[in-house]
Design a protein around this motif. Structure first.
Motif, PDB file in Angstrom:
ATOM      1  N   SER A  23      73.694  65.903  49.062  1.00  0.00           N
ATOM      2  CA  SER A  23      72.623  65.020  49.514  1.00  0.00           C
ATOM      3  C   SER A  23      73.165  63.917  50.421  1.00  0.00           C
ATOM      4  O   SER A  23      72.552  63.582  51.439  1.00  0.00           O
ATOM      5  CB  SER A  23      71.902  64.411  48.306  1.00  0.00           C
ATOM      6  N   ASN A  26      73.698  65.349  53.765  1.00  0.00           N
ATOM      7  CA  ASN A  26      72.426  65.498  54.484  1.00  0.00           C
ATOM      8  C   ASN A  26      71.969  64.174  55.079  1.00  0.00           C
ATOM      9  O   ASN A  26      71.502  64.124  56.215  1.00  0.00           O
ATOM     10  CB  ASN A  26      71.343  66.046  53.556  1.00  0.00           C
ATOM     11  N   THR A  74      66.091  66.667  58.363  1.00  0.00           N
ATOM     12  CA  THR A  74      66.344  66.236  56.991  1.00  0.00           C
ATOM     13  C   THR A  74      65.274  65.233  56.590  1.00  0.00           C
ATOM     14  O   THR A  74      65.022  64.270  57.293  1.00  0.00           O
ATOM     15  CB  THR A  74      67.735  65.574  56.882  1.00  0.00           C
ATOM     16  N   GLU A  79      65.553  63.292  50.116  1.00  0.00           N
ATOM     17  CA  GLU A  79      66.967  63.085  49.798  1.00  0.00           C
ATOM     18  C   GLU A  79      67.166  61.869  48.901  1.00  0.00           C
ATOM     19  O   GLU A  79      67.958  61.913  47.960  1.00  0.00           O
ATOM     20  CB  GLU A  79      67.803  62.945  51.076  1.00  0.00           C
ATOM     21  N   ASN A  83      68.596  61.857  45.150  1.00  0.00           N
ATOM     22  CA  ASN A  83      69.723  61.021  44.752  1.00  0.00           C
ATOM     23  C   ASN A  83      69.448  60.306  43.435  1.00  0.00           C
ATOM     24  O   ASN A  83      70.334  60.211  42.579  1.00  0.00           O
ATOM     25  CB  ASN A  83      70.054  59.993  45.837  1.00  0.00           C
TER      26      ASN A  83
END
Length: 112
Positions: A23, A26, A74, A79, A83
């Motif tokens: 992540s 990304n 992305t 993301e 996280n």
């Protein structure tokens, strides 16, 4: 029981760390044109633990919605949400390791 719990916790920590790394990669490459975001998928091990598989999203998905003229495609919201989930999973796995260690230490103390 303590040893299997220890193994499950450690495998969880490794899996969540791998997912966090993916992540972070990304997010770091969110504006890199043509970058293919990575996707983390968790799978149960035969021994009761967990592992993570990291794969690339297809190029057509990475450029979907921006005609390939902008960044990687992305989704930063996704993301960041991932996280938070990965961090919570890592912390939970770490608590499992700590508890298993305490149980194991207590069992060793009983044998003295």
């Amino acid at each position: 029981m303590a040893i299997s719990s220890l193994n499950i916790g450690i495998s969880g920590m490794k899996a969540y760390q791998g997912a966090l790394d993916s992540s972070a990669n990304n997010i770091a490459n969110a504006q890199t044109k043509g970058y293919q975001p990575q996707v983390a998928s968790f799978q149960e091990n035969s021994n009761g633990g967990v592992r993570v598989n990291i794969s690339k999203v297809g190029q057509e998905l990475a450029t979907q919605g921006n005609n390939g003229t902008e960044g990687s495609g992305t989704d930063l919201t996704t993301e960041l949400t991932n996280n938070i989930q990965y961090k919570a999973g890592f912390e939970l796995s770490a608590k499992l390791v700590k508890t298993a260690d305490e149980i194991f230490a207590s069992l060793l103390d009983l044998k003295k």
